[in-house]
Scaffold this active site. Structure first.
Site, PDB file in Angstrom:
ATOM      1  N   ARG A 104      18.817  26.368  95.181  1.00 43.99           N
ATOM      2  CA  ARG A 104      18.697  27.739  94.675  1.00 43.99           C
ATOM      3  C   ARG A 104      17.251  28.147  94.884  1.00 43.99           C
ATOM      4  O   ARG A 104      16.337  27.531  94.331  1.00 43.99           O
ATOM      5  CB  ARG A 104      19.076  27.808  93.195  1.00 43.99           C
ATOM      6  N   HIS A 131      25.070  34.612  97.491  1.00 47.68           N
ATOM      7  CA  HIS A 131      25.524  33.694  96.430  1.00 47.68           C
ATOM      8  C   HIS A 131      26.957  33.272  96.780  1.00 47.68           C
ATOM      9  O   HIS A 131      27.919  33.588  96.072  1.00 47.68           O
ATOM     10  CB  HIS A 131      25.450  34.396  95.068  1.00 47.68           C
ATOM     11  N   GLN A 134      29.503  31.440  94.254  1.00 47.82           N
ATOM     12  CA  GLN A 134      30.056  32.294  93.204  1.00 47.82           C
ATOM     13  C   GLN A 134      31.202  33.135  93.753  1.00 47.82           C
ATOM     14  O   GLN A 134      32.257  33.258  93.107  1.00 47.82           O
ATOM     15  CB  GLN A 134      28.963  33.206  92.627  1.00 47.82           C
ATOM     16  N   ASP A 219      27.130  43.133  88.220  1.00 47.99           N
ATOM     17  CA  ASP A 219      26.164  42.043  88.053  1.00 47.99           C
ATOM     18  C   ASP A 219      24.971  42.610  87.290  1.00 47.99           C
ATOM     19  O   ASP A 219      24.856  43.835  87.103  1.00 47.99           O
ATOM     20  CB  ASP A 219      25.754  41.540  89.459  1.00 47.99           C
ATOM     21  N   CYS A 259      29.613  37.619  87.456  1.00 48.02           N
ATOM     22  CA  CYS A 259      29.230  36.222  87.715  1.00 48.02           C
ATOM     23  C   CYS A 259      28.503  35.590  86.540  1.00 48.02           C
ATOM     24  O   CYS A 259      28.403  34.363  86.462  1.00 48.02           O
ATOM     25  CB  CYS A 259      28.397  36.146  88.991  1.00 48.02           C
ATOM     26  N   ARG A 287      33.900  27.785  89.147  1.00 50.99           N
ATOM     27  CA  ARG A 287      32.753  27.277  89.923  1.00 50.99           C
ATOM     28  C   ARG A 287      32.871  25.761  90.067  1.00 50.99           C
ATOM     29  O   ARG A 287      32.630  25.195  91.132  1.00 50.99           O
ATOM     30  CB  ARG A 287      31.418  27.613  89.212  1.00 50.99           C
TER      31      ARG A 287
HETATM   32  N1  NVA Z   1      22.242  38.629  91.102  1.00 51.04           N
HETATM   33  C1  NVA Z   1      21.920  37.669  90.064  1.00 51.04           C
HETATM   34  C2  NVA Z   1      22.962  36.611  89.996  1.00 51.04           C
HETATM   35  C3  NVA Z   1      22.747  35.588  88.907  1.00 51.04           C
HETATM   36  C4  NVA Z   1      23.765  34.491  88.935  1.00 51.04           C
HETATM   37  C5  NVA Z   1      20.550  37.066  90.341  1.00 51.04           C
HETATM   38  O1  NVA Z   1      20.248  36.810  91.517  1.00 51.04           O
HETATM   39  O2  NVA Z   1      19.782  36.869  89.406  1.00 51.04           O
HETATM   40  N1   CP Z   2      26.579  32.784  88.000  1.00 48.73           N
HETATM   41  C1   CP Z   2      25.583  31.887  88.122  1.00 48.73           C
HETATM   42  O1   CP Z   2      25.223  31.459  89.226  1.00 48.73           O
HETATM   43  O2   CP Z   2      25.038  31.494  86.944  1.00 48.73           O
HETATM   44  P1   CP Z   2      23.691  30.646  86.719  1.00 48.73           P
HETATM   45  O3   CP Z   2      22.548  31.528  87.122  1.00 48.73           O
HETATM   46  O4   CP Z   2      23.710  30.331  85.258  1.00 48.73           O
HETATM   47  O5   CP Z   2      23.748  29.422  87.583  1.00 48.73           O
END
Ligand code: NVA
Ligand code: CP
Length: 304
Positions: A104, A131, A134, A219, A259, A287
């Site tokens: 990540r 992502h 997800q 989101d 998500c 997930r």
């Molecule tokens: N779009 C959000 C998703 C979090 C799981 C982010 O990137 O923070």
């Molecule tokens: N939806 C998701 O990826 O959650 P986290 O940021 O908690 O991993």
């Protein structure tokens, strides 16, 4: 043999996703029945986190354990990545000590560079641009509740972020349509969408995007890495809340997905996320199951 990675949704074909969905059903059923499924016995996943996480860390770590393997968590704060070790060097070293890697991070270019120098498969656990794990869980969740997603309409209400770009790629692979409504200045970057993607339509009004939709999704207004824009985003996104009125414009059978983490009263009203059309907890649980199928597939190919 070339190593297979999962860096964006478009890395896999429909045929591969159909296999993963069927495999996920088997893996989930076995998990619910307390039947062991140790297809990755003694294998190690390394997880590299440069951003926060609850679901991604938990689902990969628990998933690897349930497959008979182990997972190791690294983050930028206390690994050498946070002190400027080049991504290429980190990839060389980490991939000599484990079987598969999940990352990540911020820019997609970072994970692309990492994968190029890795000896083992690399999975995108979220970048600024994508992502895919997800959206794989979300597509599985839709199919679980409603059957095939081909020909259906997904309404996206929010900014053009990592989730939306993965939804747009999934639409092309699975043959569904995305109605997109983003506030001004937070629109789709055409450089991040394949030129031949005809599976989406842009709407100025978020309520119109929801009309007749089979699935409504949104989101957070401020994704990780964009925190300094928060005040401006709060203003620009007024009107982009998914509330009961917008859900009424959707198909009566429509599902709601998010998500998570969610902000009730910002991108979604409590009556929607906590209401009968919401499947957000299934989405989060799935997930775990889709990623077990993914880990197994990247390491061992088709096992049926
Ligand atoms: N779009 C959000 C998703 C979090 C799981 C982010 O990137 O923070
Ligand atoms: N939806 C998701 O990826 O959650 P986290 O940021 O908690 O991993």
């Amino acid at each position: 043999m070339a190593i297979k990675h999962f860096l964006q949704f478009s890395d896999f074909t429909l045929d591969e996703f159909e296999y993963l969905i069927e495999r996920t059903r088997i893996i989930k059923r076995k998990f619910k029945n307390y039947e062991p499924h140790h297809t990755l016995l003694d294998r190690t996943l390394v997880m590299v986190f440069e951003k926060n996480s609850t679901r991604t860390r938990l689902s990969f770590e628990a998933g690897m354990h349930q497959l008979g393997g182990a997972a190791i968590y690294l983050n930028t704060r206390d690994s050498q990545l946070g002190r400027g070790e080049p991504v290429e060097d980190a990839a060389q070293v980490i991939s000599r000590m484990c079987d598969i890697i999940m990352i990540r991070t911020f820019g997609q270019d970072i994970i692309d560079r990492f994968a190029k120098h890795s000896r083992v498969p690399v999975i995108n656990g979220l970048t600024n641009e994508h992502h895919p794990c997800q959206v794989l869980a979300d597509v599985f969740t839709y199919i679980e509740h409603r059957g095939s997603i081909a020909g259906k309409t997904v309404a996206w209400v929010g900014d053009a972020n990592n989730m939306l770009y993965s939804w747009l790629q999934a639409a092309q692979v699975f043959g569904f349509h995305v109605n997109v409504s983003t506030p001004k200045r937070y629109e789709i970057d055409p450089a991040l969408v394949s030129q031949d993607n005809v599976n989406y339509t842009v709407f100025a009004n978020p309520s119109d995007a929801c009309a007749g939709a089979d699935l409504v999704t949104t989101d957070v207004w401020t994704s990780m890495g964009y925190e300094e824009e928060n005040a401006a985003r709060l203003k620009a996104f007024a009107g982009w809340i998914v509330d009961g009125e917008k859900m009424k414009r959707a198909h009566p059978d429509a599902l709601f997905m998010h998500c998570l983490p969610a902000h009730r009263g910002e991108e979604v009203a409590a009556e929607v996320i906590d209401g009968p059309q919401s499947v957000v907890w299934d989405e989060a649980e799935n997930r775990l199951h889709v990623q077990k199928a993914l880990l197994e597939y990247l390491l061992r190919g088709r096992l049926d």
